[in-house]
Motif scaffolding. Sequence first.
Motif, short mmCIF file in Angstrom:
data_model
loop_
_atom_site.label_atom_id
_atom_site.label_comp_id
_atom_site.label_asym_id
_atom_site.label_seq_id
_atom_site.Cartn_x
_atom_site.Cartn_y
_atom_site.Cartn_z
N PHE A 42 0.83 -1.21 0.00
CA PHE A 42 0.00 0.00 0.00
C PHE A 42 0.87 1.26 0.00
O PHE A 42 1.05 1.90 1.04
N PRO A 43 1.42 1.63 -1.18
CA PRO A 43 2.22 2.86 -1.24
C PRO A 43 1.40 4.06 -0.77
O PRO A 43 0.24 4.21 -1.14
N GLY A 44 1.99 4.85 0.07
CA GLY A 44 1.30 6.00 0.64
C GLY A 44 0.95 5.78 2.11
O GLY A 44 0.69 6.74 2.83
N LEU A 45 0.99 4.55 2.53
CA LEU A 45 0.64 4.23 3.93
C LEU A 45 1.59 4.92 4.91
O LEU A 45 1.14 5.49 5.91
N LEU A 46 2.88 4.90 4.61
CA LEU A 46 3.84 5.54 5.52
C LEU A 46 3.61 7.05 5.61
O LEU A 46 3.89 7.65 6.64
N VAL A 47 3.12 7.64 4.55
CA VAL A 47 2.83 9.07 4.57
C VAL A 47 1.69 9.37 5.54
O VAL A 47 1.69 10.39 6.23
N MET A 48 0.73 8.46 5.61
CA MET A 48 -0.46 8.69 6.44
C MET A 48 -0.23 8.44 7.93
O MET A 48 -0.93 9.03 8.76
N ILE A 104 -7.58 12.42 5.55
CA ILE A 104 -6.16 12.03 5.49
C ILE A 104 -5.91 11.14 4.28
O ILE A 104 -4.95 11.34 3.53
N ALA A 105 -6.76 10.14 4.11
CA ALA A 105 -6.59 9.21 2.98
C ALA A 105 -6.74 9.94 1.65
O ALA A 105 -5.92 9.74 0.74
N ALA A 106 -7.75 10.77 1.53
CA ALA A 106 -8.00 11.47 0.26
C ALA A 106 -6.88 12.44 -0.08
O ALA A 106 -6.42 12.49 -1.23
N ILE A 107 -6.43 13.21 0.88
CA ILE A 107 -5.35 14.17 0.61
C ILE A 107 -4.05 13.44 0.30
O ILE A 107 -3.31 13.84 -0.61
N THR A 108 -3.75 12.39 1.04
CA THR A 108 -2.54 11.61 0.76
C THR A 108 -2.57 11.08 -0.67
O THR A 108 -1.60 11.20 -1.41
N TRP A 109 -3.69 10.50 -1.05
CA TRP A 109 -3.83 9.95 -2.39
C TRP A 109 -3.65 11.06 -3.44
O TRP A 109 -2.92 10.91 -4.41
N ALA A 110 -4.33 12.19 -3.23
CA ALA A 110 -4.28 13.29 -4.21
C ALA A 110 -2.87 13.87 -4.34
O ALA A 110 -2.40 14.13 -5.45
N LEU A 115 1.95 14.31 -7.50
CA LEU A 115 3.41 14.31 -7.62
C LEU A 115 3.91 13.17 -8.50
O LEU A 115 5.11 12.96 -8.61
N ASP A 116 2.96 12.45 -9.09
CA ASP A 116 3.26 11.30 -9.96
C ASP A 116 4.08 10.24 -9.22
O ASP A 116 4.99 9.64 -9.78
N ARG A 117 3.73 10.04 -7.95
CA ARG A 117 4.37 9.01 -7.13
C ARG A 117 3.45 7.79 -7.08
O ARG A 117 2.23 7.90 -7.25
N GLU A 118 4.03 6.66 -6.83
CA GLU A 118 3.23 5.45 -6.70
C GLU A 118 2.34 5.57 -5.46
O GLU A 118 2.81 5.99 -4.39
N VAL A 119 1.07 5.21 -5.61
CA VAL A 119 0.13 5.30 -4.50
C VAL A 119 -0.92 4.19 -4.65
O VAL A 119 -1.29 3.83 -5.76
N ALA A 120 -1.35 3.68 -3.52
CA ALA A 120 -2.40 2.65 -3.52
C ALA A 120 -3.70 3.27 -4.03
O ALA A 120 -3.84 4.49 -4.15
N ALA A 121 -4.66 2.41 -4.32
CA ALA A 121 -5.97 2.89 -4.77
C ALA A 121 -6.63 3.72 -3.67
O ALA A 121 -6.45 3.45 -2.47
N LEU A 122 -7.37 4.72 -4.08
CA LEU A 122 -8.05 5.60 -3.12
C LEU A 122 -8.93 4.80 -2.16
O LEU A 122 -8.91 5.04 -0.95
#
Length: 189
Positions: A42-48, A104-110, A115-122
Amino acid sequence: MSVRSEAWTIYRQALPVLLVSLAGGLFAGLILEDMVEHVARFPGLLVMIPVFLATRGNIYGALGGRIASGLHQGVIEPAFERNDRLVNAVVASFVNAIGISIVIAAITWAVLAGLDREVAALWELVAIMLVSGVLTSVVLIAGLLAIIFAGFDRGYDPDNLVGPIVTTLGDIFGMLFLLLAVVSVEVLA
């Protein structure tokens, strides 16, 4: 009461709770280490994670402050009984925590997508935040009320308890329920 005796009272009441908070933080770190294998899924999880834990502290720290003030003023009794002030504060905190979890989830995903970074599905990020947000909120509300009420009954100043309680419960159960949510969403995905 002299400044010295007041300082000693605060120190005496806060130190044991701070030591428990320290142990709780270490335990939360162990849970995070167990999550490493799931993070890649789940790319983006560490950001959240830091945002999630910080918002738990902010929301439930405010709730604890309201409860402490209510206890000091005598408008809230240290008991699990119907009290409109207490119910309103708890409901507002719960709704706020769930809403911010989704944000948090929506902003992280957006941001990551922008930034064209890999991210899990919204939907995956929202599901993880929603499950962990609901479960953590229930535990934080129950734990915060129980510990503050018990401490107040034993003569502790609730203002000395709120910060460490919220931090410890939020970190431990926040990480635990994040791991549970991640595993649950992995099964669904």
